[in-house]
Design a protein around this motif. Structure first.
Motif, PDB file in Angstrom:
ATOM      1  N   GLU A 199      48.863  52.780   7.599  1.00 17.01           N
ATOM      2  CA  GLU A 199      48.875  53.635   6.426  1.00 17.01           C
ATOM      3  C   GLU A 199      47.454  53.836   5.922  1.00 17.01           C
ATOM      4  N   PRO A 200      47.049  55.073   5.655  1.00 16.05           N
ATOM      5  CA  PRO A 200      45.693  55.303   5.151  1.00 16.05           C
ATOM      6  C   PRO A 200      45.535  54.801   3.731  1.00 16.05           C
ATOM      7  N   GLU A 201      44.346  54.350   3.435  1.00 15.73           N
ATOM      8  CA  GLU A 201      44.083  53.854   2.090  1.00 15.73           C
ATOM      9  C   GLU A 201      43.809  55.026   1.165  1.00 15.73           C
ATOM     10  N   THR A 202      44.401  55.026  -0.014  1.00 15.36           N
ATOM     11  CA  THR A 202      44.207  56.091  -0.998  1.00 15.36           C
ATOM     12  C   THR A 202      43.529  55.513  -2.227  1.00 15.36           C
ATOM     13  N   ASP A 203      43.118  56.427  -3.118  1.00 18.83           N
ATOM     14  CA  ASP A 203      42.422  55.971  -4.328  1.00 18.83           C
ATOM     15  C   ASP A 203      43.354  55.215  -5.258  1.00 18.83           C
ATOM     16  N   ASN A 204      44.677  55.476  -5.160  1.00 17.85           N
ATOM     17  CA  ASN A 204      45.617  54.847  -6.073  1.00 17.85           C
ATOM     18  C   ASN A 204      46.007  53.443  -5.630  1.00 17.85           C
ATOM     19  N   GLN A 205      45.683  53.118  -4.390  1.00 15.39           N
ATOM     20  CA  GLN A 205      46.063  51.806  -3.909  1.00 15.39           C
ATOM     21  C   GLN A 205      45.105  50.753  -4.429  1.00 15.39           C
ATOM     22  N   THR A 206      45.642  49.598  -4.749  1.00 18.54           N
ATOM     23  CA  THR A 206      44.820  48.485  -5.203  1.00 18.54           C
ATOM     24  C   THR A 206      44.470  47.613  -4.013  1.00 18.54           C
ATOM     25  N   PRO A 207      43.215  47.454  -3.722  1.00 14.95           N
ATOM     26  CA  PRO A 207      42.850  46.646  -2.563  1.00 14.95           C
ATOM     27  C   PRO A 207      43.285  45.200  -2.732  1.00 14.95           C
ATOM     28  N   GLU A 208      43.849  44.646  -1.647  1.00 14.12           N
ATOM     29  CA  GLU A 208      44.278  43.253  -1.678  1.00 14.12           C
ATOM     30  C   GLU A 208      43.076  42.345  -1.451  1.00 14.12           C
ATOM     31  N   PRO A 209      43.174  41.125  -1.929  1.00 19.01           N
ATOM     32  CA  PRO A 209      42.054  40.194  -1.710  1.00 19.01           C
ATOM     33  C   PRO A 209      41.767  40.029  -0.225  1.00 19.01           C
ATOM     34  N   ALA A 210      40.487  39.957   0.099  1.00 21.83           N
ATOM     35  CA  ALA A 210      40.096  39.833   1.504  1.00 21.83           C
ATOM     36  C   ALA A 210      40.541  38.485   2.052  1.00 21.83           C
ATOM     37  N   GLU A 211      41.042  38.502   3.286  1.00 19.89           N
ATOM     38  CA  GLU A 211      41.446  37.263   3.939  1.00 19.89           C
ATOM     39  C   GLU A 211      40.202  36.478   4.348  1.00 19.89           C
ATOM     40  N   PRO A 212      40.351  35.180   4.503  1.00 17.95           N
ATOM     41  CA  PRO A 212      39.214  34.398   5.022  1.00 17.95           C
ATOM     42  C   PRO A 212      38.788  34.928   6.371  1.00 17.95           C
ATOM     43  N   ARG A 213      37.488  34.882   6.633  1.00 20.40           N
ATOM     44  CA  ARG A 213      36.950  35.464   7.858  1.00 20.40           C
ATOM     45  C   ARG A 213      37.563  34.828   9.090  1.00 20.40           C
ATOM     46  N   GLU A 214      37.836  33.510   9.048  1.00 18.16           N
ATOM     47  CA  GLU A 214      38.354  32.826  10.232  1.00 18.16           C
ATOM     48  C   GLU A 214      39.746  33.292  10.587  1.00 18.16           C
ATOM     49  N   SER A 215      40.532  33.738   9.588  1.00 16.81           N
ATOM     50  CA  SER A 215      41.911  34.129   9.860  1.00 16.81           C
ATOM     51  C   SER A 215      42.046  35.601  10.230  1.00 16.81           C
ATOM     52  N   ARG A 216      40.992  36.379  10.085  1.00 16.63           N
ATOM     53  CA  ARG A 216      41.064  37.804  10.390  1.00 16.63           C
ATOM     54  C   ARG A 216      40.815  38.031  11.870  1.00 16.63           C
ATOM     55  N   ARG A 217      41.533  38.984  12.440  1.00 11.47           N
ATOM     56  CA  ARG A 217      41.376  39.318  13.849  1.00 11.47           C
ATOM     57  C   ARG A 217      40.512  40.568  13.969  1.00 11.47           C
ATOM     58  N   ARG A 218      39.656  40.563  14.981  1.00  9.09           N
ATOM     59  CA  ARG A 218      38.794  41.719  15.193  1.00  9.09           C
ATOM     60  C   ARG A 218      39.600  42.877  15.740  1.00  9.09           C
ATOM     61  N   ARG A 219      39.400  44.056  15.176  1.00  8.95           N
ATOM     62  CA  ARG A 219      40.122  45.248  15.594  1.00  8.95           C
ATOM     63  C   ARG A 219      39.583  45.719  16.938  1.00  8.95           C
ATOM     64  N   PRO A 220      40.471  46.027  17.895  1.00  5.51           N
ATOM     65  CA  PRO A 220      39.993  46.533  19.196  1.00  5.51           C
ATOM     66  C   PRO A 220      39.193  47.811  19.035  1.00  5.51           C
ATOM     67  N   LYS A 221      38.197  47.977  19.888  1.00  3.05           N
ATOM     68  CA  LYS A 221      37.354  49.166  19.855  1.00  3.05           C
ATOM     69  C   LYS A 221      37.284  49.780  21.248  1.00  3.05           C
ATOM     70  N   VAL A 222      37.215  51.101  21.299  1.00  4.68           N
ATOM     71  CA  VAL A 222      37.031  51.813  22.564  1.00  4.68           C
ATOM     72  C   VAL A 222      35.852  52.759  22.395  1.00  4.68           C
ATOM     73  N   SER A 223      35.245  53.120  23.503  1.00  2.00           N
ATOM     74  CA  SER A 223      34.065  53.983  23.450  1.00  2.00           C
ATOM     75  C   SER A 223      34.458  55.403  23.059  1.00  2.00           C
ATOM     76  N   GLN A 224      33.469  56.174  22.621  1.00  2.00           N
ATOM     77  CA  GLN A 224      33.711  57.560  22.230  1.00  2.00           C
ATOM     78  C   GLN A 224      34.113  58.427  23.421  1.00  2.00           C
ATOM     79  N   ASP A 225      33.775  57.979  24.632  1.00  2.00           N
ATOM     80  CA  ASP A 225      34.100  58.759  25.829  1.00  2.00           C
ATOM     81  C   ASP A 225      35.527  58.536  26.323  1.00  2.00           C
TER      82      ASP A 225
END
Length: 542
Positions: A93-119
């Motif tokens: 779901e895209p983030e909108t201005d009306n949404q309240t951001p949730e507290p950030a999770e601890p860095r150790e518990s967050r998973r890195r989002r997969p990335k692919v090249s522009q090509d």
């Protein structure tokens, strides 16, 4: 598929018993998961310790233990992922201005989002609700869209290319006209350049043996015998030989090289009657690396690999016979003749020692004994590395100026401190050996203070040998001395391509497709640091 719920009994006692049983089972599962978590953490710690202890004569044994632990760790992580619900990698779901951001999770518990090249190819699939409202039947208008991404894979697929050369005759003179047959990477072979590049990269970079590739091709619907794959590899390497020789000539002409070697098991035909365990001998793979990126040099990076059936110094002398300058390497005695002065007081190479090797010796002593002296040695060397991180990638002149101002006083203080420690500790202890190793080669350890091009350690050569260690897990040993030589040449072209930021499979496919039609005096255009894909060259010409 819906599953009907089992009717519950009406007896409260029976219900309580069921609840108690479920609670006990839940506690058992939770305890099991916690045990898995603890074991994962323990294995991670053990691997980290072992990775820092890899040095000297025991390195191979430690590497094998690390490999087994890494496999066990991977299996445990997969089991945990299966038992637990994976956290989302990114919000759909895209983030909108009306949404309240949730507290950030601890860095150790967050998973890195997969990335692919522009090509990476992209396919858009639109889910359109239609033109009329499902509730009232009114006309719908577009007010926006929600977009999410799904990474999928297109399976590898073989393709048969039919090359039809149309024959035509002249109505006037009856002259026969036909286009010449295009050149093939391997004359009279059915293998195309992309297929050959896939086979070579799989074998020498991904370390997938040919018999396993045979099974992979079978799943694609192709029966390609192992013997054919062997012939293809040999033919492709023969085609690439002139290019590999040119890479070797360019790299070995450098006046500043990193060198290192690693063992490789080789089948010995003379001892094959003694069984697989005893029918092998220990060969060596040497790596010679040119990497001027740390001091902003202009020469492109590259690595040259050589195989030798043993560890005799004659091989090193032959590899470096036409080269001179500065050689950064470990303390292998075979290099001694390269450093020795002739009658005129000149030597072929100046020796640059590796502070990382010295640091490992102190780290081993500290790990085994918790020696305060070894700990202080590690701290002093660590401060030198702090300075090196700040000047990495800077011009040689700037690096030299910073080293003279900041590193030299610390190095001089380290020597004075080391000489004092030798008078306080047992002369035959490992700690004393570590100090003597550094002090006996002090001119080599301080050469980086005199030349901004010289690195503080020999890590470039050690990184170049890591693929050999990875490959040993899969193929265990080379089939012969000739096989070791082929491995070295293949790694020369593949690893040099990777050091120059190229996809080795795409590079090999293009080179194999063009090399037979390329003018010999322009072969340098196909070197990894000069290569441009054929389609790019055509667009530039247009």
């Amino acid at each position: 598929m819906s599953v009907e719920a089992t009717p519950l009994p009406n007896d409260p006692a029976v219900l309580k018993a069921m609840i108690a049983a479920l609670q006990a089972e839940n506690q058992k599962m939770s305890a099991s998961l916690r045990a898995h978590d603890l074991l994962v953490q323990a294995l991670r710690v053990r691997i980290a310790r072992l990775q820092k202890q890899k040095f000297g004569s025991s390195s191979e044994k430690v590497e094998r233990e690390i490999e087994q632990l890494e496999l066990a760790l991977e299996d445990l992580q997969v089991a945990l992922a299966e038992a637990d619900e994976l956290p989302p990698e990114g919000d759909d779901e895209p983030e909108t201005d009306n949404q309240t951001p949730e507290p950030a999770e601890p860095r150790e518990s967050r998973r890195r989002r997969p990335k692919v090249s522009q090509d990476t190819p992209r396919e858009r699939r639109e889910l359109d609700p239609g033109d009329s409202c499902p509730d009232c039947g009114g006309d719908l208008r577009v007010v926006g869209e929600d977009v999410s991404e799904l990474i999928d894979m297109i399976a590898a697929q073989l393709k048969v290319i039919e090359i039809a050369r149309i024959k035509k005759s002249c109505r006037r003179c009856e002259h026969m006209v036909q286009c010449p047959a295009p050149s093939r990477p391997i004359p009279r072979s059915m293998a195309g350049p992309n297929l050959l590049a896939y086979v070579l990269t799989s074998k020498f970079d991904d370390h997938v043996p040919l018999y396993r590739q045979n099974e992979i091709f079978a799943r694609m619907g192709a029966d390609i015998p192992d013997t054919t794959l062997v012939d293809w590899c040999g033919g492709a390497m023969k085609t690439l030989a002139p290019l590999i020789e040119k890479i070797e000539a360019e790299i070995m002409a450098s006046n500043l090289l990193h060198a290192d070697d690693t063992p490789i098991r080789v089948l010995d035909r003379g001892r094959r009657d003694k069984g697989l365990g005893k029918g092998v001998k220990k060969g060596r793979i040497w790596a010679y690396v040119r990497d001027q990126r740390p001091w902003a040099g202009t020469a492109p990076p590259g690595a040259v690999y050589h195989f030798a059936p043993d560890w005799k110094e004659e091989h090193v002398l032959a590899h470096l016979g036409e080269t001179s300058g500065i050689l950064q390497a470990d303390g292998y005695k075979g290099y001694a003749k390269l450093y020795s002065a002739d009658l005129d007081g000149k030597s072929q190479f100046r020796e640059a020692a590796c502070w990382a090797h010295l640091r490992r010796d102190f780290h081993d002593v500290w790990t085994a004994t918790k020696s305060a002296i070894a700990r202080e040695a590690l701290d002093r060397i660590g401060k030198l590395y702090d300075i090196e991180r700040e000047i990495s990638g800077k011009p040689a002149e700037l690096r030299l100026a910073v080293r003279q101002k900041e590193s030299k006083p610390k190095v001089d203080a380290f020597r004075d401190w080391a000489e004092r420690q030798l008078t306080r500790i047992p002369g035959k202890s490992d700690l004393a050996k570590a100090f003597r190793y550094g002090l006996s080669r002090w001119a080599s350890f301080t050469l980086f203070l005199e030349d901004g091009r010289v690195a503080i350690d020999n890590n470039p050569a050690e990184r170049a040998l890591r693929p050999i260690g990875v490959g040993r897990r899969n193929w265990l040993f080379a089939g012969s001395d000739t096989g070791g030589e082929t491995l070295a040449r293949a790694m020369t072209v593949i690893e040099t391509a990777k050091m120059n930021g190229l996809d080795p499979q795409a590079y090999l496919a293009d080179v194999l497709d063009r090399i037979h039609d390329h003018m010999v005096n322009r072969l340098a255009e196909l070197l990894p640091w000069k290569w441009k894909p054929a389609d790019q060259k055509r667009s530039e010409a247009a």
